[in-house]
Design a protein around this motif. Structure first.
Motif, PDB file in Angstrom:
ATOM      1  N   ASN A   1       0.885  -1.195   0.087  1.00 39.15           N
ATOM      2  CA  ASN A   1       0.123   0.150   0.055  1.00 39.15           C
ATOM      3  C   ASN A   1       0.783   1.476   0.173  1.00 39.15           C
ATOM      4  O   ASN A   1       1.299   1.800   1.002  1.00 39.15           O
ATOM      5  CB  ASN A   1      -1.001  -0.007   1.306  1.00 39.15           C
ATOM      6  CG  ASN A   1      -1.886   1.210   1.028  1.00 39.15           C
ATOM      7  OD1 ASN A   1      -2.075   1.936   0.271  1.00 39.15           O
ATOM      8  ND2 ASN A   1      -2.622   1.375   2.236  1.00 39.15           N
TER       9      ASN A   1
ATOM     10  N   ASP B   1       0.149   4.211  -0.812  1.00 38.96           N
ATOM     11  CA  ASP B   1      -0.431   5.193  -0.554  1.00 38.96           C
ATOM     12  C   ASP B   1      -0.301   5.682   0.859  1.00 38.96           C
ATOM     13  O   ASP B   1      -0.501   6.695   1.379  1.00 38.96           O
ATOM     14  CB  ASP B   1      -2.001   5.275  -0.748  1.00 38.96           C
ATOM     15  CG  ASP B   1      -2.223   4.992  -2.320  1.00 38.96           C
ATOM     16  OD1 ASP B   1      -1.283   5.568  -3.070  1.00 38.96           O
ATOM     17  OD2 ASP B   1      -3.137   4.433  -2.780  1.00 38.96           O
ATOM     18  N   GLU B   2       0.375   4.702   1.717  1.00 41.05           N
ATOM     19  CA  GLU B   2       0.585   4.996   3.299  1.00 41.05           C
ATOM     20  C   GLU B   2       1.798   5.633   3.202  1.00 41.05           C
ATOM     21  O   GLU B   2       2.877   5.313   2.534  1.00 41.05           O
ATOM     22  CB  GLU B   2       0.192   3.663   4.002  1.00 41.05           C
ATOM     23  CG  GLU B   2      -1.116   3.245   4.108  1.00 41.05           C
ATOM     24  CD  GLU B   2      -1.109   2.057   5.192  1.00 41.05           C
ATOM     25  OE1 GLU B   2       0.098   1.579   5.487  1.00 41.05           O
ATOM     26  OE2 GLU B   2      -2.359   1.712   5.188  1.00 41.05           O
TER      27      GLU B   2
ATOM     28  N   PRO C   1       7.495   0.959   5.582  1.00 38.84           N
ATOM     29  CA  PRO C   1       6.378   1.765   6.001  1.00 38.84           C
ATOM     30  C   PRO C   1       6.824   2.405   7.305  1.00 38.84           C
ATOM     31  O   PRO C   1       7.359   1.946   8.148  1.00 38.84           O
ATOM     32  CB  PRO C   1       5.378   0.769   6.015  1.00 38.84           C
ATOM     33  CG  PRO C   1       5.915  -0.492   6.304  1.00 38.84           C
ATOM     34  CD  PRO C   1       7.229  -0.312   5.351  1.00 38.84           C
TER      35      PRO C   1
ATOM     36  N   THR D   1       6.870   6.583   9.420  1.00 45.17           N
ATOM     37  CA  THR D   1       7.061   8.153   9.320  1.00 45.17           C
ATOM     38  C   THR D   1       8.306   8.376  10.104  1.00 45.17           C
ATOM     39  O   THR D   1       8.904   9.521   9.336  1.00 45.17           O
ATOM     40  CB  THR D   1       5.767   8.878  10.031  1.00 45.17           C
ATOM     41  OG1 THR D   1       5.979   8.568  11.502  1.00 45.17           O
ATOM     42  CG2 THR D   1       4.365   8.462   9.076  1.00 45.17           C
TER      43      THR D   1
ATOM     44  N   ASP E   1       3.795   9.555   0.532  1.00 41.40           N
ATOM     45  CA  ASP E   1       2.773   8.635   0.502  1.00 41.40           C
ATOM     46  C   ASP E   1       2.434   8.640  -1.012  1.00 41.40           C
ATOM     47  O   ASP E   1       1.465   8.199  -1.631  1.00 41.40           O
ATOM     48  CB  ASP E   1       1.566   9.016   1.085  1.00 41.40           C
ATOM     49  CG  ASP E   1       1.238  10.346   0.939  1.00 41.40           C
ATOM     50  OD1 ASP E   1       1.800  11.155   0.242  1.00 41.40           O
ATOM     51  OD2 ASP E   1       0.247  11.149   1.677  1.00 41.40           O
TER      52      ASP E   1
END
Length: 641
Positions: free
Chosen positions: A415, A417-418, A462, A464, A494
């Motif tokens: 994913n 988009d994360e 994944p 931040t 993202d």
């Protein structure tokens, strides 16, 4: 007119042929309708025919997708390569209702492509036919790395023709020809061809359908090759065991155990049955894990507490050497692999001494387990290769369309988009087999992607917190290697298109960390202060100012104080409160109280050399930004002459 409109809707509901809509208009014209009413009815007919054509296209697309799903299901069956190619050519021809299909795979030794399978041919195109690489639609498709077709091959001069190919096209009576390249890990293996004996223009949907079939075919061919390789390894192992049986009772028991395991698998037994049968001879407890570390089977007594760090280290050695390795305290680890791809792990925990016979049986069990995983998981053996190729494409820049990126991400269970960060690690001593195996395992465990670029390991993970993620990864790799590992990171983003920029930023950060602190450190641009602003591809000046003196700016705005102005005067007077008071025309005690308030807001360290440099740079940037804003406002107020 209304009745005729309803009649159009009824025809649509019945899925009537196009002639029925024309009949309504004809009858209306014969009944005396004319002028505006007839024009409206004609428009209603045209709109209805457009809706009908849309329904037909959707039905065709759904039928194509259904056929593609059936094809994908067929390709997961355990064929050998030649049988698989026959299935591919047959399906390719039937998907679009074409007259002919064939697959040609490149042969570097002969400098041409050899036809390995053909369906629907009359006489000219046979197995083993050599297709030159210097012309035809195949060369255009390979050069462009995308499907290429011609509606009328012999009359199409938009590409370079080849005499040999032209002769085949004429002999077979072909007109429309399409070539779809078969690519794997950036390398072209050959091409899938489809053709029709009529002039035909291929629609974008048909081209996309054949491209999807080629992608499935490439993965299936690689799977078939891996299965053949695994079978070859199993056969070789059986032959070696047979030679040893003549002189050793231990070797005889090994062959019998191996035979039982193979019979169990060939009889349809799953991983649970396989592990239960193997543990009878191995003793202790046998744990079967997949590539992500999830438990698939665990027969036997309760498993003792495992030191996962030692297990990972032993697994990397076992995968590199293709032999079980000890993880200490009676724990042995074997890699379940097909070629270079790690499919899973066997962990044996036992209190009894581990003999060579048991280690060989553990290795055999790992091989048979690999066969089971390949048979049950279908394309799992090639997923790692597909993930690597996809990551390479992302690091090269936005060469793929957003739609293709989203589709590939979905197929690989990602994913994008994360938020994700990029981590680049440089181990001392360069890249080794253990490093590459660790990178694959780490990326799998953390649902990310990996790539090996020269002496660097590149990870897309994944999260931040780029700095924390980099430190965690470099610490684990350093423990595995027993050597320092330097790492730089950047992110998050993202957007798949932003990954290449994060990669470049992380490279600059890695070089800066290595130059500043030497091997063994990790950092992200945000942790390097003003140096991080310089390293960033898109410097976040406002963010740097807010992180450094933002609380003081907010305090001035809320309390109508002059703390920022006091800080500027304080640094301009060489940290002298009295001289700062003179320049501000206030009492020295006022400056002292303001400095105390600043300390309460920023903390005790704001005047220390390192932090003071950051604060002074932030003040200078804020002063410059304020001056530029004032100049822009002044210019905007000037009248236009």
């Amino acid at each position: 007119m209304v009745d005729h409109a309803y009649e159009m809707l009824e025809l649509l509901n019945r899925e009537a042929p196009a002639a029925a809509f024309e009949e309504v208009v004809r009858k209306a014209r014969e009944s005396g309708m004319s002028g505006a009413a007839l024009a409206q009815l004609t428009r209603a007919r045209d709109q209805s025919l457009g809706v009908r054509a849309l329904f037909v296209r959707r039905q065709q697309r759904e039928a194509g997708l259904a056929a593609l799903v059936d094809t994908a299901r067929d390709l997961t069956l355990p064929y050998d390569v030649d049988a698989l190619l026959k299935v591919i050519t047959r399906r390719a021809r039937l998907l679009l209702g074409l007259d002919m299909a064939w697959v040609a795979l490149d042969d570097p030794e002969s400098g041409c492509s050899l036809v390995r399978s053909a369906d629907g041919h009359a006489s000219a195109l046979t197995i083993g036919f050599a297709v030159p690489l210097d012309g035809g639609v195949g060369k255009r498709a390979v050069d462009g790395a995308s499907p290429f077709w011609s509606a009328d091959y012999m009359n199409d001069q938009s590409f370079r023709h080849s005499k040999v190919i032209d002769e085949v096209v004429m002999a077979e009576g072909l007109h429309a020809v399409m070539a779809i390249p078969l690519r794997h890990q950036g390398t072209t293996w050959g091409a899938l061809y489809v053709a029709d004996r009529n002039v035909r223009h291929f629609t974008p949907d048909e081209t996309s359908l054949m491209s999807s079939l080629a992608d499935l075919a490439t993965v299936a061919i690689e799977k078939a090759r891996l299965l053949e390789q695994t079978r070859y390894e199993v056969v070789s192992l059986e032959q070696d065991t047979s030679r040893a049986l003549d002189s050793s009772m231990t070797a005889r028991r090994l062959r019998e155990a191996h035979g039982r395991l193979l019979d169990l698998v060939l009889g349809g037994g799953g991983l649970g049955n396989l592990a239960s049968e193997a543990v009878k001879d191995l003793g202790g407890t046998l744990l079967v894990r997949d590539a992500a570390g999830r438990t698939l089977a665990c027969p036997g007594a309760g498993l003792p507490e495992l030191d996962e760090a030692k297990v990972r280290t032993a697994l990397l050695d076992a995968h590199t050497d293709r032999q079980p390795r000890s993880a200490g305290d009676g724990v042995w680890v074997a890699s379940v692999a097909a070629g270079d791809e790690m499919l899973g792990t066997l962990v044996l925990a036992t209190d009894a001494p581990v003999t060579d016979h048991r280690l060989q049986l553990l290795a055999l069990t790992a091989q048979v387990t690999a066969v089971v995983l390949l048979m049950t998981q279908g394309m799992a053996a090639t997923e790692g290769l597909l993930r690597d190729e996809f990551f390479h494409d992302l690091l090269r820049g936005p060469s793929l369309s957003p739609t293709l990126i989203a589709e590939q991400s979905r197929r690989l269970g990602l994913n994008l988009d994360e938020p994700h960060v990029v981590v680049i690690a440089r181990p001392e001593g360069g890249i080794q087999g253990r490093v590459a195996a660790w990178a694959a395992s780490y990326a799998n465990r953390h649902h990310g992607l990996k790539s090996v670029d020269g002496d660097l390991v590149v990870l897309l993970l994944p999260g931040t917190a780029a700095g924390d993620i980099a430190r965690t990864a470099s610490k684990e790799l350093s423990e595995v290697l027993g050597k320092p590992v330097t790492a730089g990171s950047a992110g998050p983003t993202d957007s798949p298109a932003g990954i290449v920029h994060l990669y470049q930023e992380a490279r600059r950060c890695l070089d800066a960390v290595a130059a500043l602190t030497g091997p063994g450190s990790s950092a992200s641009p945000e942790e390097l202060g003003f140096l991080g602003v310089l390293l960033s591809e898109k410097p976040n000046i406002a963010g740097f100012i807010n992180d450094t003196i933002g609380p003081v700016l907010d305090y001035d705005d809320q309390q109508y104080t002059e703390l920022i102005r006091t800080m500027e005067a304080y640094f301009a007077s060489a940290n002298s409160p009295s001289r700062a008071a003179e320049s501000l025309h206030v009492h020295p005690n006022t400056v002292s109280r303001r400095l105390e308030r600043i300390t309460e807001i920023l903390g005790e360290d704001w005047q220390k050399p390192t932090q003071a440099l950051q604060v002074q740079l932030a003040l200078q940037l804020q002063r410059t930004r304020r001056a530029l804003n004032q100049e822009r406002r002044r210019q905007n107020k000037q009248p236009i002459s």
